[in-house]
Design a protein around this motif. Sequence first.
Motif, PDB file in Angstrom:
ATOM      1  N   GLN A 125      61.428 -40.620 -59.702  1.00 47.01           N
ATOM      2  CA  GLN A 125      62.314 -39.536 -59.304  1.00 47.01           C
ATOM      3  C   GLN A 125      62.870 -39.844 -57.930  1.00 47.01           C
ATOM      4  O   GLN A 125      62.212 -40.499 -57.127  1.00 47.01           O
ATOM      5  CB  GLN A 125      61.604 -38.181 -59.310  1.00 47.01           C
ATOM      6  N   LYS A 126      64.049 -39.391 -57.688  1.00 45.61           N
ATOM      7  CA  LYS A 126      64.693 -39.613 -56.404  1.00 45.61           C
ATOM      8  C   LYS A 126      64.030 -38.722 -55.355  1.00 45.61           C
ATOM      9  O   LYS A 126      63.756 -37.556 -55.620  1.00 45.61           O
ATOM     10  CB  LYS A 126      66.181 -39.297 -56.518  1.00 45.61           C
ATOM     11  N   SER A 127      63.748 -39.292 -54.194  1.00 48.94           N
ATOM     12  CA  SER A 127      63.107 -38.490 -53.146  1.00 48.94           C
ATOM     13  C   SER A 127      64.101 -37.491 -52.594  1.00 48.94           C
ATOM     14  O   SER A 127      65.298 -37.751 -52.521  1.00 48.94           O
ATOM     15  CB  SER A 127      62.574 -39.398 -52.038  1.00 48.94           C
ATOM     16  N   SER A 128      63.590 -36.345 -52.208  1.00 47.54           N
ATOM     17  CA  SER A 128      64.451 -35.270 -51.700  1.00 47.54           C
ATOM     18  C   SER A 128      64.620 -35.368 -50.226  1.00 47.54           C
ATOM     19  O   SER A 128      63.815 -35.676 -49.480  1.00 47.54           O
ATOM     20  CB  SER A 128      63.865 -33.920 -52.025  1.00 47.54           C
TER      21      SER A 128
END
Length: 128
Positions: A125-128
């Motif tokens: 998942q893409k880091s926020s």
Amino acid sequence: MWDVGLAQMFKERENKINIGPCVGKIVGVKPLKVSILDGQVILQEGHLYICQSLAKREYKLELNADGDIGDIAITSKPSNPLISFNISEKEKTKLTLYFELKQGDEVLIIPAENQQVFFIVDKIQKSS
């Protein structure tokens, strides 16, 4: 027409672009299909390998309560029932977790050297 032939020979000699590790998106589950390169390539089940740890992980589980073994209860969402199991033999007890890929999940894809098969390493998942 020698110039067209010569130009074609130069084009054939150019190095082909290799695909490196990339982000894939699950676009189908049964059968498994993964989209890479912004949807330009759809990898089919026959070209994919999934790392075993992504599909199933097993852990040896030991529950101690003042030296005794006992019960474990897991409560999940209200719509799901309470899951309970008893541990009676420590040596034979293991916990197995099964993971599933869902449509829309992003995965790390690494191609083999020949770029004919691809390895799904893990969900990402893409880091926020």
